[in-house]
Design a protein around this motif. Structure first.
Motif, PDB file in Angstrom:
ATOM      1  N   ARG A  44      13.254  -2.528  -0.033  1.00  0.00           N
ATOM      2  CA  ARG A  44      11.662  -2.600  -0.072  1.00  0.00           C
ATOM      3  C   ARG A  44      10.903  -1.732  -0.976  1.00  0.00           C
ATOM      4  N   ASP A  73       9.843 -10.384   1.502  1.00  0.00           N
ATOM      5  CA  ASP A  73       8.877 -11.270   0.661  1.00  0.00           C
ATOM      6  C   ASP A  73       8.363 -12.317   1.192  1.00  0.00           C
ATOM      7  N   TRP A  74       9.106 -12.778   2.456  1.00  0.00           N
ATOM      8  CA  TRP A  74       8.494 -13.621   3.240  1.00  0.00           C
ATOM      9  C   TRP A  74       7.126 -13.617   4.260  1.00  0.00           C
ATOM     10  N   ASP A  76       3.154 -12.436   3.970  1.00  0.00           N
ATOM     11  CA  ASP A  76       2.175 -12.626   2.866  1.00  0.00           C
ATOM     12  C   ASP A  76       0.855 -11.849   3.491  1.00  0.00           C
ATOM     13  N   ASP A 129      17.790  -5.695   4.579  1.00  0.00           N
ATOM     14  CA  ASP A 129      17.276  -5.696   3.495  1.00  0.00           C
ATOM     15  C   ASP A 129      17.729  -5.041   2.126  1.00  0.00           C
TER      16      ASP A 129
END
Length: 670
Positions: A44, A73-74, A76, A129
């Motif tokens: 992150r 990233d997914w 928004d 992650d």
């Protein structure tokens, strides 16, 4: 004393060197180093856009402004955390012993975004992650860089051994939670929270509040041994959760891996709105008697490691209603299984019918039964095994006593056994089946014995003109996916048998005597000794041909059909008043036909003509029988036809003639 003074001087020297190093290192380098190491650990992004300043008082630490922690990233919706200021303070003396003792963590005005994706992934999961930590690796044999070895016996703090947090504080924060599976968003504001973690083996405390849809929600919790809980042990926990319309509490033990709960729970609410909003749901519109004004639960709750939930010694308060018992929820591959055993004194469910529901009984205006599809998906939500025992049950449309009901729902098919229901001085028993497999079907097989008709029909059917005691039974099958189809499919049979009673507001015998259908008479009632009838049903059409209402003054017979599917009827009743000597008197057939919402009443002239013709035929037959019997010298006894009497007379004559001839042949005449 000299070595003590030297030790104190050494400590001061170490502190001075550490503080000096903290001021010498450039703040930009500190920010870059923190971002790099965090990204390497988690994958992150971490950025600090404002100033970074060291702090000495009240604790050694650092203050950073403009802190942002990225989301996966997914997502928004922006970063996971965007805070106005971050302050971290550590206890310097604890660092000398190798412990990380954070005595202050403060996050000011954070904006927190949490997302659960459509695939079930959650944005706050850091486990997958990032990669391995970067940086130099010390040789295995260098004890100066490795953490002290800990045995199981010395690991009293569990997963948090060697770490403590005197105070963590979030102030003036906000939270946005999005559930992409359920398609719901929850927004929280004015988030304020304080956490105290005095080591993994100590008693951790949490207090906080947040505003949800204009209502403040508070939370407080205490955990004795958080580190051991994180390692999988059951640890003592007390928790309280409150909002403007209610509160909930827990006192017991909780484990996390695997999840386990064992303790006493309490819940009381007069307003479920804020609580349901927290779950992203609209508040339910509960009927009176089922928690509209007050909903409370208390009992011993157990969440087993395999996922089953057990509530024992439970007490449920639903407005003025009170039930006690036990509930088990057991997970399954297709659906969960719910087992419930509930006992109560008087259960008032009149709110289900008072001003609620469709008063048309499933009809659509004046055009007939509704054709709206009936949703049976709820029958497949869970399998249920339930038992309900009550001293009394008020359904609004009916009052029942001594209720003992068993219900089983399996894969969309519900079977309700009415083991024993005392009602209106009598008993009701039977079985009701509701089947949603491959479409909707229903079967009712019910027996009614010795019930008082006046209160039963008044409360259940809104008819208050029939007095007496009744027995009856029905066995009906309905199939269809809407009300219209169900009503047009009724097949089965039934019977009724009423003892002595009266029809109020209607003097049938007076109407017949006076040839006036509007005749009321003194008392305006029709007394009867018994009423009996049976019926069959096929395709929604009920057929009856044996209705008899008997009284000392006369009787009423009836026959015809009632088409429930089309809501029409064609039925003829024939009242007959006896003469003073109990001989046949006046008979007036009355035909009731047309739509049952506005039926037509008329004299059945055809039936009257047939009755008159039948009487004339009987009279002519009687006259002809008398004439022939006189001409032939034949005596026709009561109950015999002319043919039977003639045959009997001929047989007697032949026998006498044969006897005389035989006597002559053998000389018997002398």
């Amino acid at each position: 004393m000299r070595w003590i003074m030297r030790l104190i001087m050494a400590i001061f020297a170490i502190v001075a060197v550490a503080i000096g190093a903290l001021f010498i290192v450039p703040t930009e380098r500190i920010a870059d180093l923190a971002s790099e190491r965090f990204s390497a650990q988690t994958g992150r992004s971490l950025s600090i856009s404002g100033d970074i300043r060291p702090s000495i008082f009240p604790s050694l630490g650092i203050r950073a402004e403009g802190v942002e922690l990225g989301n996966p990233d997914w997502v928004d919706l922006g970063p996971m955390i965007r805070a106005e200021r971050l302050h971290v303070g550590v206890e310097f003396m604890a660092l000398l012993t190798g412990d990380i003792r954070v005595d202050r963590f403060e996050l000011v005005s954070p904006e927190i975004v949490l997302v659960q994706g459509a695939d079930g992934a959650v944005s706050w999961d850091f486990s997958g992650d990032g990669g391995e930590a970067s940086g130099p690796v010390e040789p295995a044999g260098n004890p100066s860089s490795s953490a002290p070895a800990q045995s199981a016996a010395s690991n009293e703090g569990g997963a948090l051994e060697g770490f403590s947090l005197d105070r963590a504080e979030i102030s003036s924060g906000s939270v946005i939670y999005r559930d992409e599976i359920g398609g719901t968003d929850v927004a929280l504001s004015d988030l304020n929270m304080v956490v105290q973690l005095p080591g993994g083996a100590g008693v951790s405390q949490l207090e906080g509040s947040v505003v949800l849809n204009g209502s403040e929600v508070t939370l407080e919790a205490s955990i004795d041994g958080l580190g051991e809980m994180l390692d999988g042990a059951l640890r003592p926990v007390t928790a309280g959760f409150g909002w403007s319309g209610g509160e909930a509490g827990f006192d017991g033990r909780v484990g996390l891996t695997p999840m386990g709960i064992d303790g006493d729970v309490t819940f009381e609410a007069s307003d479920l709105g804020p609580l349901m909003a927290l779950a992203g749901q609209a508040p339910p519109d509960l009927p009176a008697g089922l928690g509209r004004e007050r909903l409370a639960v208390e009992g011993a709750l157990t969440l087993a490691s395999e996922g089953s939930i057990h509530l024992r010694d439970a007490v449920f308060s639903l407005d003025e209603n009170r039930l006690s018992g036990a509930i088990d929820v057991i997970p399954g591959e297709a659906r969960p299984t719910i087992r419930a055993r509930l006992v109560g004194a008087r259960l008032d469910l009149s709110g289900l019918t008072d001003g609620g529901g469709d008063s048309s009984g499933g009809q659509s205006g004046s055009t007939g039964w509704s054709t709206d599809p009936i949703d049976v998906s709820g029958l497949f939500a869970a399998d249920v095994e339930a038992a309900l025992t009550l001293d009394a049950l008020d359904l609004g449309i009916a009052n029942l006593d001594g209720v003992d009901i068993r219900a089983d729902l399996e894969n969309g098919r519900a079977v309700v056994d009415l083991r024993q229901i005392s009602a209106y001085g009598g008993r009701i028993s039977g079985q009701y089946i509701l089947n949603g497999r491959g479409g909707l079907s229903m079967r009712a097989d019910v027996d009614v014995a010795d019930v008082q008709l006046a209160p039963l029909l008044s409360e259940f059917a809104g008819y208050d003109r029939l007095e007496g005691t009744g027995n009856g039974s029905i066995n009906l099958l309905l199939i269809g996916n809407d009300m219209a189809s169900l009503m047009r499919s009724i097949d089965g049979e039934g019977r009724i048998a009423f003892g002595q009673g009266a029809i109020l507001g209607l003097d049938i015998w007076g109407m017949i005597r006076n040839f006036d259908t509007s005749y009321q008479g003194e008392g305006s009632r029709t007394v009867y000794d018994q009423i009996a009838a049976s019926f069959t049903a096929e395709g929604g059409v009920f057929t009856n041909d044996d209705l008899v209402m008997a009284a000392s003054i006369g009787q009423i017979t009836g026959a015809g059909t009632v088409d429930v599917g089309r809501q029409v009827l064609d039925y003829t009743v024939i009242p007959q008043v006896l003469d003073g000597d109990n001989s046949a008197g006046i008979r007036v057939p009355l035909r009731i036909s047309g739509a049952w919402s506005d039926p037509n009443f008329s004299l059945d002239l055809e039936a009257l003509a047939e009755a008159e013709l039948s009487e004339q035929i009987d009279a002519l037959e009687e006259q002809a029988t008398e004439a022939v019997s006189d001409a032939l010298g034949i005596d026709v006894e009561e109950g015999q036809t002319l043919e039977e009497a003639a045959v009997e007379s001929l047989e007697e004559r032949l026998a006498r003639e044969a006897e005389e001839q035989l006597l002559r042949l053998f000389g018997g005449g002398n």
